[in-house]
Enzyme design. Structure first.
Site, PDB file in Angstrom:
ATOM      1  CG  ASP A  41     -11.264 -10.459   4.618  1.00 38.85           C
ATOM      2  OD1 ASP A  41     -11.593 -10.018   5.775  1.00 38.85           O
ATOM      3  OD2 ASP A  41      -9.352  -9.640   4.825  1.00 38.85           O
TER       4      ASP A  41
ATOM      5  CD  GLU B   5      -2.407  -1.472   2.589  1.00 37.14           C
ATOM      6  OE1 GLU B   5      -3.700  -0.623   2.570  1.00 37.14           O
ATOM      7  OE2 GLU B   5      -2.224  -1.484   4.073  1.00 37.14           O
TER       8      GLU B   5
ATOM      9  CD  GLU C 137      -2.845  -3.120  11.301  1.00 43.17           C
ATOM     10  OE1 GLU C 137      -4.209  -3.012  11.618  1.00 43.17           O
ATOM     11  OE2 GLU C 137      -2.364  -4.258  11.231  1.00 43.17           O
TER      12      GLU C 137
END
Ligand code: ADE
Length: 243
Positions: A210, A13, A187
């Site tokens: 997901d 990312e 996180e």
């Protein structure tokens, strides 16, 4: 100078942002690489949160203490937990809760001891900009009209949730305590708590990779590489151009 920290969860990312960073300067601190430079005309520090709440808290603290950033923006992926939160959707967080925090019966379930609260809020103004950036990016990427931009509560914990029953239990247990969560990741709540401690604005956006079900471990890596990194790049560009 007002530095904006862009925290990414995964290297895939961050890669696209690194390639666009002007005057890049790599600084190794606390066993991590931090990249200082300019992105779309804004002074930034790019960092990887690493995975899990403790690692993310260390990264956030280093950004604040060592790099003196003025705000932290997190981009990453998450598992969809809420009804109607589908793979490919985007969630901008309003608040975070730690789904694996349980000091009961001494403190209520999910409450962070000695804070008197379970949820840590994101900064309203920065989140509004991120929401607008998300909206513009999704339009710009000309995605399917079924892609939805959500705004709400995200749960974090030190567990990759990869079972339909586990996901349902998590959702119901949080719901029983009044926490209607949209997504789960590993996180955000830690960074939100660190930013609360330091009084720093924080905002977070997660693309749904997901459904935290039995397929989650298969969907996740493909999605990060092919979709989430493009979303993150587009949203960061829109956000930095609006600051
Ligand atoms: N990040 C992306 N998908 C996740 C999942 N299913 N559980 C925890 N963190 C995630």
């Amino acid at each position: 100078m007002t530095f904006t920290a862009i925290l990414s969860a995964l290297a895939e990312e961050q890669q696209g942002l690194l390639e666009l960073l002007q005057q890049p300067q790599k600084i190794n601190h606390a066993g991590r690489d931090f990249w200082q430079g300019s992105l779309y005309g804004q002074p930034v520090v790019l960092a990887l949160s690493r995975i899990g709440k403790v690692a993310a808290a260390t990264t956030a603290t280093a950004l604040i203490e060592r790099f003196k950033v003025s705000r932290i923006v997190f981009t990453g992926v998450a598992g969809g937990l809420g009804a109607g939160v589908r793979v490919g959707d985007v969630v901008v967080a309003t608040e975070f809760v730690q789904h694996d925090l349980d000091a009961s019966p001494i403190f209520p379930r999910y409450e962070v001891p000695l804070y008197g609260q379970s949820r840590f809020a994101c900064d309203a103004a920065l989140s509004a900009l991120l929401l607008a950036a998300g909206r513009a990016s999704l339009q710009g990427l000309a995605l399917s009209p079924t892609v939805t931009l959500h705004h709400g509560l995200i749960a974090s914990g030190d567990r990759f949730v990869s079972g339909a029953q586990e996901a349902q239990a998590l959702r119901e247990s949080l719901q029983d305590q009044g926490h209607a969560v949209l997504a789960v990741e590993m996180e955000g709540a830690a960074v939100a708590q660190v930013c609360f401690d330091y009084g720093l604005p924080f905002a977070a956006v997660r693309t749904i990779s997901d459904r935290a079900d039995d397929q989650a471990h298969v969907d996740f890596p493909v999605f990060v590489r092919d979709v989430a990194s493009l979303y993150a790049q587009a949203m960061v560009r829109q956000l930095l151009q609006s600051l």
